[in-house]
Design an enzyme around this catalytic site. Structure first.
Site, short mmCIF file in Angstrom:
data_model
loop_
_atom_site.label_atom_id
_atom_site.label_comp_id
_atom_site.label_asym_id
_atom_site.label_seq_id
_atom_site.Cartn_x
_atom_site.Cartn_y
_atom_site.Cartn_z
N CYS A 186 0.83 -1.20 0.00
CA CYS A 186 0.00 0.00 0.00
C CYS A 186 0.87 1.26 0.00
O CYS A 186 1.85 1.34 0.76
CB CYS A 186 -0.92 -0.01 1.22
SG CYS A 186 -2.04 1.42 1.28
N CYS A 202 0.14 5.05 6.84
CA CYS A 202 -0.52 4.86 8.13
C CYS A 202 0.47 4.23 9.11
O CYS A 202 0.98 3.13 8.87
CB CYS A 202 -1.75 3.97 7.98
SG CYS A 202 -2.92 4.52 6.71
N CYS A 221 0.14 0.50 10.30
CA CYS A 221 -0.23 -0.55 9.35
C CYS A 221 0.96 -1.32 8.79
O CYS A 221 1.84 -0.72 8.15
CB CYS A 221 -1.04 0.05 8.20
SG CYS A 221 -1.66 -1.22 7.07
N CYS A 252 -16.36 -9.80 5.47
CA CYS A 252 -15.72 -8.54 5.12
C CYS A 252 -14.47 -8.80 4.29
O CYS A 252 -13.67 -9.68 4.62
CB CYS A 252 -15.34 -7.75 6.37
SG CYS A 252 -16.73 -7.50 7.51
N CYS A 269 -19.37 -6.95 3.36
CA CYS A 269 -18.73 -5.68 3.69
C CYS A 269 -17.40 -5.60 2.95
O CYS A 269 -16.74 -6.62 2.75
CB CYS A 269 -18.52 -5.57 5.19
SG CYS A 269 -17.70 -4.05 5.74
N CYS A 281 -19.78 1.54 8.12
CA CYS A 281 -19.01 0.96 9.23
C CYS A 281 -17.80 1.87 9.43
O CYS A 281 -16.93 1.96 8.56
CB CYS A 281 -18.57 -0.46 8.87
SG CYS A 281 -17.52 -1.26 10.12
N ARG A 307 -18.39 -2.70 17.58
CA ARG A 307 -17.63 -3.90 17.26
C ARG A 307 -16.33 -3.98 18.05
O ARG A 307 -15.50 -3.08 17.98
CB ARG A 307 -17.32 -3.95 15.75
CG ARG A 307 -18.58 -3.93 14.91
CD ARG A 307 -18.34 -4.24 13.44
NE ARG A 307 -19.57 -4.15 12.68
CZ ARG A 307 -20.49 -5.12 12.60
NH1 ARG A 307 -20.28 -6.25 13.23
NH2 ARG A 307 -21.60 -4.95 11.92
#
Length: 330
Positions: A53, A57, A60, A97, A129, A189, A261
């Site tokens: 990616c 972040c 991550c 998901c 999702c 979400c 969640r």
């Protein structure tokens, strides 16, 4: 407790800082008013495209710029995803998901493949999702037309703290994607992560943003940072149970209709700690041995926990005309 979208930060801060037992008691009371207290939705999260990616972040392990143990994996084939979704359903998951380590969705053959995945999982009778990064309203509409039920796009932290965690996009990008999803009627979400080095005021500010949206997110994930070697936040202190309880309970009180969640970080929690979270209003977990790339309790552990605590899986599409039966989790 009425459903409100006009909370002040001061009001939320007062709730957040209440004595912990008083806070949990009120959250439990609100939870029982709006939800079946014994029901917990069981979700499974699959990484359909892993690593590489371009975002930065700080938490991550999938960011290409960090040296972690995550191997790059190209987009999975449709049949493999549907096989994994079928296994998840047989194990009792009612929501499936799919996450791709993309900065944003591109209109190309890979997106077409994701649409096929959505169609296939939807045909299994599961809530579908996706979390694919930023997307336009037109792309959100294509996902909805394919059968997407929910889209995950977390705020991660407060707007004030955001640039300390991510510099390759800004907070408004997050809000724009959520708005694009909301405009199509897809379930939203959106939650965040605690343990990033933020203050209590940052946590309150993030909850304030979520609770003052024109409609509360249908799902609000509360994640504890999973400290991954090679990421800038690898040396952060582990979040305590009491911090998780404050976030879950406050979210439950100010967003009473949302599914709160209990998400990342659960692998480090005992059954007793998780029981406190359910008491405080958590109404969903991710089950399966991984959350994208980080560890998670396996299905057998969660079955034992459900049996011990007297919990039962929440049916897919509950509250809708096409309500499905709960799975075989217990």
């Amino acid at each position: 407790m009425e459903v409100r979208n006009d909370w002040t930060r001061a009001e939320i801060e007062e709730i957040y800082n209440r004595p912990i037992l008083d806070l949990v008691y009120e959250a439990a009371t609100v939870h029982r008013k709006y939800h079946e207290a014994r029901e917990v939705q069981v979700c499974t999260l699959l990484s359909i495209k892993t690593g590489g990616c371009p975002e930065d972040c700080a938490y991550c392990p999938q960011a290409a710029r960090y040296n972690t143990d995550v191997d790059h994996q190209s987009l999975l084939e449709v049949d493999e995803v549907l096989t994994k979704a079928s296994i998840a359903k047989s194990n009792g998951a009612t929501r499936f998901c799919m996450g791709a380590a993309w900065r944003h969705v591109k209109n190309n053959k890979q997106f077409d493949r994701v649409l096929q995945m959505v169609q296939g999982v939807n045909s299994l009778g599961m809530e579908v999702c996706c979390t694919l990064g930023m997307l336009s309203e037109e792309q959100a509409q294509r996902l909805k037309d394919a059968g997407l039920y929910a889209y995950n796009h977390n705020l991660d932290t407060s707007e004030e703290n955001y640039e300390n965690i991510i510099t390759t996009r800004d907070y408004q990008d997050r809000l724009d994607t959520i708005e694009n999803v909301r405009n199509t009627g897809i379930s939203v979400c959106s939650g965040g992560i605690i343990g990033l080095g933020e203050t209590d005021q940052d946590r309150v500010a993030m909850l304030h943003t979520l609770a003052n949206m024109s409609k509360h997110p249908e799902s609000v994930p509360v994640n504890a940072l999973v400290r991954v070697p090679g990421t800038p936040l690898e040396n952060q202190k582990r979040i305590t149970l009491w911090e998780m309880l404050r976030m879950i309970a406050t979210a439950r009180i100010i967003m009473p209709l949302s599914q709160v969640r209990l998400s990342a970080g659960r692998e480090e929690m005992s059954i007793e700690e998780q029981a406190f979270c359910f008491m405080a209003g958590a109404s969903s977990i991710f089950a399966g041995e991984k959350l994208l790339t980080t560890p998670n309790p396996d299905m057998d552990q969660d079955r034992q926990m459900f049996q011990l605590l007297g919990l039962q899986p929440r049916a897919a599409f509950k509250g809708q005309e096409n309500e499905m039966e709960a799975g075989k989790f217990v």
